[in-house]
Design a protein around this motif. Sequence first.
Motif, short mmCIF file in Angstrom:
data_model
loop_
_atom_site.label_atom_id
_atom_site.label_comp_id
_atom_site.label_asym_id
_atom_site.label_seq_id
_atom_site.Cartn_x
_atom_site.Cartn_y
_atom_site.Cartn_z
N PHE A 149 0.83 -1.20 0.00
CA PHE A 149 0.00 0.00 0.00
C PHE A 149 0.87 1.26 0.00
O PHE A 149 0.64 2.19 -0.78
N THR A 150 1.86 1.29 0.88
CA THR A 150 2.70 2.49 0.99
C THR A 150 3.50 2.73 -0.29
O THR A 150 3.71 3.88 -0.68
N GLN A 151 3.92 1.67 -0.97
CA GLN A 151 4.62 1.83 -2.24
C GLN A 151 3.71 2.46 -3.28
O GLN A 151 4.11 3.37 -4.00
N LEU A 152 2.48 1.95 -3.36
CA LEU A 152 1.51 2.51 -4.31
C LEU A 152 1.24 3.97 -4.00
O LEU A 152 1.20 4.81 -4.89
N ARG A 153 1.06 4.29 -2.75
CA ARG A 153 0.74 5.66 -2.35
C ARG A 153 1.87 6.61 -2.72
O ARG A 153 1.62 7.73 -3.17
N LYS A 154 3.11 6.17 -2.57
CA LYS A 154 4.25 7.02 -2.94
C LYS A 154 4.31 7.23 -4.45
O LYS A 154 4.60 8.32 -4.92
N ARG A 155 4.04 6.18 -5.21
CA ARG A 155 4.12 6.26 -6.67
C ARG A 155 2.97 7.05 -7.29
O ARG A 155 3.11 7.62 -8.36
N LEU A 156 1.81 7.05 -6.60
CA LEU A 156 0.63 7.73 -7.13
C LEU A 156 0.49 9.08 -6.44
O LEU A 156 -0.35 9.28 -5.57
N MET A 183 -8.80 7.42 -0.56
CA MET A 183 -9.14 7.15 -1.97
C MET A 183 -8.42 5.91 -2.48
O MET A 183 -8.99 5.11 -3.21
N LEU A 184 -7.16 5.75 -2.09
CA LEU A 184 -6.42 4.56 -2.51
C LEU A 184 -7.06 3.30 -1.93
O LEU A 184 -7.23 2.30 -2.62
N THR A 185 -7.45 3.36 -0.67
CA THR A 185 -8.12 2.22 -0.03
C THR A 185 -9.42 1.88 -0.76
O THR A 185 -9.68 0.71 -1.08
N GLN A 186 -10.24 2.89 -1.04
CA GLN A 186 -11.51 2.67 -1.74
C GLN A 186 -11.28 2.09 -3.13
O GLN A 186 -11.99 1.17 -3.56
N THR A 187 -10.29 2.62 -3.83
CA THR A 187 -10.00 2.15 -5.19
C THR A 187 -9.53 0.71 -5.18
O THR A 187 -10.00 -0.12 -5.97
#
Length: 134
Positions: free
Chosen positions: A50-57, A64-68
């Motif tokens: 999750f944290t990797q995705l959040r940094k890249r996006l 919003m990332l959790t919902q998506t």
Amino acid sequence: MATVQAVSEATSSWDPYARGCPSRDLLDRIGDKWSILVLGELGEHGASRFTQLRKRLSGVSEKMLTQTLRALERDGLVLRTVYPAVPVRVEYELTPLGETLRKPLKALTEWSLGHTEDVLAAREEYDARAEQVS
């Protein structure tokens, strides 16, 4: 399990332009800003935390990332794997169904990169015309 004929008959009656059609709902999901970016990131980098995705996006909120991710998991496009560790480790990756979206999403990305200048110029022209009318 549905037969090929039953599936074919069902899909031939679907109309994404009709309200309430499941295919329309699916287009809304995969056309969503964050869904496209999440699917693209997972397609490019493979399984991610999750944290990797959040940094890249850049710009996506945690909520919003959790919902998506939950919506994409529900639709069978993303797999969420929990590894029992301290602290618990969770990874997200594309499912085989999600993998089938890589090629069309890559084409959209390439189109947007190749035509950004054209679109920006069109916006400037439009804004200039709109300003003259006001």
